[in-house]
Write an enzyme that holds these catalytic residues in place. Sequence first.
Site, PDB file in Angstrom:
ATOM      1  N   GLU A   1      -9.482  11.231  12.429  1.00 57.81           N
ATOM      2  CA  GLU A   1      -8.571  10.175  12.589  1.00 57.81           C
ATOM      3  C   GLU A   1      -7.663  10.333  13.915  1.00 57.81           C
ATOM      4  O   GLU A   1      -6.855  11.518  13.823  1.00 57.81           O
ATOM      5  CB  GLU A   1      -7.723   9.867  11.557  1.00 57.81           C
ATOM      6  CG  GLU A   1      -6.846   8.281  11.571  1.00 57.81           C
ATOM      7  CD  GLU A   1      -6.653   7.762  10.445  1.00 57.81           C
ATOM      8  OE1 GLU A   1      -6.115   6.548  10.722  1.00 57.81           O
ATOM      9  OE2 GLU A   1      -6.832   8.202   9.201  1.00 57.81           O
TER      10      GLU A   1
ATOM     11  N   LYS B   1       0.741  -1.192   0.123  1.00 60.73           N
ATOM     12  CA  LYS B   1      -0.069   0.152  -0.132  1.00 60.73           C
ATOM     13  C   LYS B   1       0.950   1.061   0.052  1.00 60.73           C
ATOM     14  O   LYS B   1       2.083   1.165   0.518  1.00 60.73           O
ATOM     15  CB  LYS B   1      -0.853   0.112   1.450  1.00 60.73           C
ATOM     16  CG  LYS B   1      -1.822   1.296   1.344  1.00 60.73           C
ATOM     17  CD  LYS B   1      -2.663   1.361   2.565  1.00 60.73           C
ATOM     18  CE  LYS B   1      -3.587   2.459   2.625  1.00 60.73           C
ATOM     19  NZ  LYS B   1      -4.180   2.735   3.814  1.00 60.73           N
TER      20      LYS B   1
END
Length: 440
Positions: A239, A194
Amino acid sequence: MSSPLRALTIDLGAVDQRGVDARGGFPFDDLASALNRPEALCWVRRGEGHLGFGEAVRFTATGADRFIEAEAWWKQLTLDAEVDDALQHPGTGPLAFGSFAFSQTSEYASRLVVPEIVVGIREGRAWATQLTADGRRPSERDLRAGVERWTSTAATAASNGAHLRVRPGRLGEQRWMGAVASGVRHIRAGELEKLVLARDVLVEDDGGIPRERVLRRLASAYRDCWVYGVDGLVGATPEMLIQVEGRTAQARVLAGTLDRRDADGAGPGYAERVLAGSPKQRHEHQIAIESLTTALEPFSEALNAHDEPFILELPNVFHLASDVKAELAEIEGHVPTPLALVNALHPTAAVCGTPTKVAGDLILELEELDRGPYAGPVGWLDGAGNGEFGIALRGGVLEGTTAARLYAGCGIVEGSLPEAELAETWAKFRPMLEALGVER
């Protein structure tokens, strides 16, 4: 610093619906209403949190050891401090706001800023702290006068928006999509699993950008996010990198995004089907969860994460989200501090990629920008080991009084499409664009 840090905390009473307690304490119903100063330090969620005014002392650092150096400075500062705090709640007593660069190679100076006055609300109760580092002793009289002075309504210059412009950043849209395509090729070649790629845009307003108005708008529209303001860095992050209270640590991990505009008229359950039902989105989310839990596990006696992610609904997007909770272990007789945990956790796969070193090197090559504090830790810590550090997302950096550089990024995996990732960045720019008065 020749004089010790001194801190005095007083109770301002319970905040009712009108924002005034029976003794005439804190005259606002939430902290966002007290954001009347352009230089205010800010950490607010659902009307509670901390505001900081003035500056008693600050620390700056760059490089790979920025978290360790900041922790050592804060430990020494608070060890020598003279503290009068009858409340002893998380956030009372000595407190610093912090903003750290994403990369160890960044020219951005990571910082801890200790304000002169802190005003806080927690669970419906307000307090204030005065901090001095120049030999003066805080007094309740000076503290109450300071709270009234700093939170009083100040005039805000209002721009008519006639001169608002959005300009491309370091990479235009086509070049950035080319970078995404290059990242996908590296992933398909097996070099990494990723990669998170970010881009920037520049918003200019000749009429001036009132920082306090931007923060108030974010706090009003994005109440479930943590609205932050440390010097020029402002934004509203969904977040949480790490939240520490006593021996309990918590985090909120996001990976997987759906623009709410794409879900309009699609009926109930659409976000669940598109996000939770997508192998690509679930794979990206699982990488982010494993990245955080692997880094947190050595500091934990017990660690729990959601078996299934949930859908976090925000005004601009839906996210796949998971909450993680840990009971911290004592290491060499001490519970790890928020900055020690930040040092171990950052950067997670949610903002960098995996493997971290490969992703980090590729980010420097493909993005062609210094992220500065974007996607770095931002938040606060106190002298008792409590603190909250979110990831500086959905934000930007004010450049002077008339420009703001906004940042947004996307998680790239094998199935990523450049056009879709570009559209996702615009959805993530939207909170700041709207707060600046740009309709898109």
